[in-house]
Structure formats: structure tokens, C-alpha cells
Enzyme design. Structure first.
Site, mmCIF file in Angstrom:
data_model
loop_
_atom_site.group_PDB
_atom_site.id
_atom_site.type_symbol
_atom_site.label_atom_id
_atom_site.label_comp_id
_atom_site.label_asym_id
_atom_site.label_seq_id
_atom_site.Cartn_x
_atom_site.Cartn_y
_atom_site.Cartn_z
ATOM 1 N N ASP A 263 0.827 -1.208 0.000
ATOM 2 C CA ASP A 263 0.000 0.000 0.000
ATOM 3 C C ASP A 263 0.863 1.261 0.000
ATOM 4 O O ASP A 263 0.569 2.229 -0.724
ATOM 5 C CB ASP A 263 -0.897 0.018 1.241
ATOM 6 C CG ASP A 263 -2.119 -0.868 1.115
ATOM 7 O OD1 ASP A 263 -2.424 -1.317 -0.009
ATOM 8 O OD2 ASP A 263 -2.770 -1.110 2.139
ATOM 9 N N HIS A 285 -3.192 4.873 4.771
ATOM 10 C CA HIS A 285 -3.436 5.689 3.574
ATOM 11 C C HIS A 285 -3.410 7.190 3.855
ATOM 12 O O HIS A 285 -2.887 7.971 3.053
ATOM 13 C CB HIS A 285 -4.759 5.290 2.927
ATOM 14 C CG HIS A 285 -4.772 3.874 2.446
ATOM 15 N ND1 HIS A 285 -3.912 3.415 1.484
ATOM 16 C CD2 HIS A 285 -5.536 2.807 2.818
ATOM 17 C CE1 HIS A 285 -4.144 2.117 1.275
ATOM 18 N NE2 HIS A 285 -5.110 1.743 2.067
#
Length: 301
Positions: A263, A285
Site C-alpha cells: 500500500d 493511507h
């Protein structure tokens, strides 16, 4: 290093992890200097979103980029695959808001791009570099990311949710290690106790036990298992001796930590191909994309 693109188009289809919506997606070769862009074909010929940190619009459990009324949701896995394979330029056409989750990893993309062929283009790659260290922190969670000047890209991350199942997972990666076999197959994960909250908040509508590792941190009853299986429309599942739901087998003992690196690589690609030493503790994130924005701002200055 020359810029690269794929030789032929690659097609994917499937549901999105959070919206649950079905989408068709085609990744096409792109000319020198295009970078990565997403074209929402269902919204018309001009609904194009550049993959840039300046276009990040949401980071609730995934990364969303937007331009005007057009958005692309959960872009991090395909961005990670493009980065791990060294692909500079691609145009991604999609007829819905969210990228298909597929198996929850970057592996299907890596396999498709490798089969299609990756070709060099007639221009040098443009790298993003920084002159001073950048550190981004989240005081509430204790998470942080530090980016330091370096001649080559490297990652050193630690995953620690104070979980007896996961433990502390430390992952290191640099250009000497193979992305395709060591990072790309690592799937997204979720804690069992988060599932009902996520469903009730209109997240993971497309989640099921085929595309996510489920960590069972606390004891659960048969009734709780039955309730989640009903939400996922799956037959009865059990908790294995390692504390994971028995829907799948881990590819690596530290697969969850490796997925966090997957990610992070995808999110940081939003500031370009980076040359830096990246260290992180519990990245996510929101923090990742804040770091990407800070890098862009540093370069501008």
C-alpha cells in the site's frame, strides 16, 4: 533508466472492495511523459484523473483520487503494481468508480502486465528527489513516516497494532529484492471486530473471504461467526489455531506487514518515482498520502 509502458492492453473486471460495484477496467500503453492517469469512461471523454497526490480526496480505508466530479477509488494496489514493475506511463480506463479488488493483492496486475510485456520508451525516467528529510506524524495513533534523501529507493517499515496474533512485523525492501514474488501476492487484511462497523458505515461492501485476510484478535462466539458469514454470504467458517479466519492460507508469516508495504509503495507513487530512504511505523493511507503531498511541496520549494 528509460521510461516504460506496457506493450499491449490488459483487461480486468470485478467488484470494488468498498462500493461493491462491478467495473470493467482496461490498462493501456501510454506515451512518454503521460504518467499514470485514470479515465472514467462512464462519465465521458474528459473525465480523466491524473494519479497525483494533489488529487487525493479520501483516505477512508483506501486511497481515492478525484478531479471535478470524477473519482477513482482504491487505486493503491494497481499503483503499487505499476511501481513495483517500473512502469512509468499507463492510461487506465474504467467504467465505474472503484478499481476491482480481485484477490486483494497486486498479483493479478503483475501477472497481466508481465504477460503483456513491458517496453522501454525513448526518454529518460524523471525521478522525484528531496534535499532535506521529511517526517509526517499522527499524534493520535503514534504512526509516522520519515523520508530521507538517498541515491536509491528503500523501505523499512514496522507494523504494530498491539496484536497478539500479528505481533510486530518489520519489513525491509529495496531494488535488490523482487517485488513480483515477495510483495505483490500479499493480500489486504482486516480485524474480525472491525467487520460489523465497516459494513454499517457503507465500507467493504465488496469484501468477502476470497480477497481479505481476517484476523481474529479476541474470542468470538458461534453466533458472531454465523452473523459475519451471513453478511459475507459464505458458509460456516472457523478460527484456526494461529488466530486467523480459516478462509485462506497465508502466503508469508508476515503477509500483513508486506501488504502495508504494498500500500505504501502505491500511495507514494502519487509523488512520482521516488529516490529516497523511506522509514515508517504503522503507515496507513492518510499518512501515506500526506507524505506524498509533503514530498511534492518540498520539490516545489
Amino acid at each position: 533508466m528509460k521510461q516504460k509502458t506496457i506493450k499491449t492492453s490488459c483487461r480486468f473486471e470485478g467488484k470494488g472492495l468498498h462500493t461493491g460495484g462491478f467495473a470493467n477496467m482496461t490498462v493501456n500503453p501510454a506515451p512518454v511523459g503521460n504518467g499514470i492517469s485514470f479515465h472514467r469512461t462512464d462519465l465521458g471523454p474528459d473525465a480523466i484523473i491524473k494519479a497525483s497526490a494533489s488529487n487525493v480526496s479520501n483516505t477512508a480505508r483506501s486511497t481515492t483520487i478525484s478531479d471535478g466530479s470524477a473519482s477513482a477509488v482504491t487505486i493503491e494496489h494497481i499503483m503499487s503494481a505499476l511501481t513495483g514493475l517500473g512502469i512509468d506511463n499507463a492510461i487506465i480506463e474504467i467504467d465505474g468508480p472503484e478499481i476491482p479488488i480481485l484477490d486483494g493483492s497486486a498479483k493479478p496486475y503483475v501477472e497481466a502486465f508481465t504477460k503483456a510485456g513491458i517496453i522501454e520508451q525513448d526518454a529518460e525516467r524523471v525521478y522525484t528527489t528531496i534535499e532535506e528529510a521529511i517526517e509526517i506524524k499522527d499524534e493520535k495513533s503514534g504512526s509516522w513516516i520519515r523520508i530521507e534523501p538517498a541515491d536509491e529507493l528503500s523501505y523499512d517499515i514496522v507494523l504494530d497494532f498491539n496484536s497478539k496474533v500479528l505481533g510486530e512485523q518489520a519489513i525491509k525492501w529495496d531494488g535488490t529484492k523482487e517485488y513480483a514474488s515477495e510483495i505483490a501476492p500479499c493480500r489486504t487484511f482486516v480485524f474480525f471486530h472491525e467487520l460489523e462497523f465497516l459494513f454499517s458505515n457503507n465500507l467493504i461492501k465488496g469484501g468477502d473471504v476470497d480477497n481479505a485476510i481476517v484476523i481474529v484478535e479476541h474470542p468470538v462466539s458461534d453466533a458472531q461467526l454465523d452473523s459475519i458469514c451471513s453478511l459475507l454470504n459464505k458458509p460456516k467458517l472457523k478460527v484456526n489455531e494461529n488466530g486467523y479466519l480459516n478462509n485462506l492460507e497465508l502466503h508469508f508469516s508476515d503477509e500483513c506487514g508486506r501488504h502495508k508495504l504494498l500500500d505504501l509503495m502505491g500511495d507514494l507513487r502519487l509523488c512520482g518515482f521516488l529516490k529516497a530512504k523511506v522509514s515508517a511505523f504503522k503507515p496507513g493511507h492518510s499518512l501515506n498520502t500526506r507524505a506524498a503531498k509533503a514530498i511534492i511541496e518540498s520539490v516545489r520549494k
